[in-house]
Write an enzyme that holds these catalytic residues in place. Structure first.
Site, PDB file in Angstrom:
ATOM      1  CG  ASP A   1      -1.851  -1.143   1.308  1.00 25.50           C
ATOM      2  OD1 ASP A   1      -2.138  -1.720   0.242  1.00 25.50           O
ATOM      3  OD2 ASP A   1      -2.295  -1.479   2.421  1.00 25.50           O
TER       4      ASP A   1
HETATM    5  N1  URA Z   1      -1.000  -5.942   4.152  1.00 28.70           N
HETATM    6  C1  URA Z   1      -1.531  -4.698   4.063  1.00 28.70           C
HETATM    7  O1  URA Z   1      -2.504  -4.401   4.725  1.00 28.70           O
HETATM    8  N2  URA Z   1      -0.944  -3.812   3.245  1.00 28.70           N
HETATM    9  C2  URA Z   1       0.161  -4.088   2.510  1.00 28.70           C
HETATM   10  O2  URA Z   1       0.660  -3.230   1.782  1.00 28.70           O
HETATM   11  C3  URA Z   1       0.704  -5.381   2.607  1.00 28.70           C
HETATM   12  C4  URA Z   1       0.115  -6.285   3.429  1.00 28.70           C
END
Ligand code: URA
Length: 234
Positions: free
Chosen positions: A101
């Site tokens: 993310d």
């Molecule tokens: N889990 C999440 O919530 N976000 C990420 O970017 C990777 C794993």
């Protein structure tokens, strides 16, 4: 035949960095130090940097993803992880292996090797990913047991068993998952009632984030690291 500095930049080193490594005597061709960037190499020549064999053909990079960039090859509004790379690499068609993310930091692999990326991301492979997670709350042995049993998320999806290592800091743990559901860790922690405050991926598929890489920096994987990705998972 290809110039040595081009071989290095083709493997993921920046042009300037490649020339500096050669000048410092850190690059060998078939075991002998090569001190001139214009040294000609054939495809079968073994090129090494600091003794680590260079992977030739495809590009494999480890990026320390900073917060604030998206894991995509292009985006109309946001900066992407490709904006952190040199033009040469962008032209080679490098892409991120999976996603972190925008606000998540840490280890992101990039490559132009679609087959290896596909294998690493295949849900059937159950590739290990390790995250350092800080939550709003205190992580407990009960959380560890719930994660080990396989959590059910808010929408009813059931997660594979995950490992939680308590670190000694009450709000922080090392969480190992073997799948990649959308916003997985954030949703897992939300279902435990302990929302994520900070998330960093520290390892994936047996590779650990190189601590010498500052956020936003990358380096090519060594031949050994690529072999590890291929050998253990394919
Ligand atoms: N889990 C999440 O919530 N976000 C990420 O970017 C990777 C794993």
């Amino acid at each position: 035949m290809e110039r040595l500095d081009k071989v290095l930049s083709g493997a993921g080193y920046g042009r300037k960095e490649a020339r500096a490594l050669i000048a410092q005597g850190r690059v060998t061709v078939n075991g002998a130090a090569a001190l001139r960037p214009e040294t000609r190499c054939e495809a079968r020549d073994a090129v090494a940097v600091d003794g680590a064999a260079l992977e030739r053909g495809h590009v494999y990079l480890m990026l320390h993803k900073p917060a604030g960039v998206v894991s995509a090859t292009q985006d109309a509004r946001e900066r992407t992880v490709l904006d952190l790379l040199d033009d040469d690499l962008r032209r080679r068609g490098v892409f991120p292996v999976g996603r972190l993310d925008k606000d998540v930091t840490g280890l992101l692999l990039l490559t132009d090797d679609g087959a290896l990326a596909h294998a690493l991301l295949s849900p059937r492979r159950h590739v290990d990913k390790v995250y350092r997670v800080r939550v709003d709350g205190v992580l407990t042995q009960a959380d560890r047991a719930a994660l080990a049993a396989g959590l059910t998320l808010g929408d009813g999806q059931v997660c594979l068993p995950a490992g939680l290592e308590l670190t000694g800091e009450p709000d922080t743990g090392l969480l190992t998952v073997r799948e990649g559901k959308y916003h997985q860790i954030k949703r897992m922690m939300a279902s435990l009632g302990k929302p994520v405050v900070a998330l960093e991926r520290v390892a994936m598929a047996g590779l650990t984030l190189d601590e010498t890489l500052a956020p936003g920096r990358w380096r090519p994987l060594t031949g050994e690291e690529v072999a590890l990705l291929r050998g253990e998972r394919i």
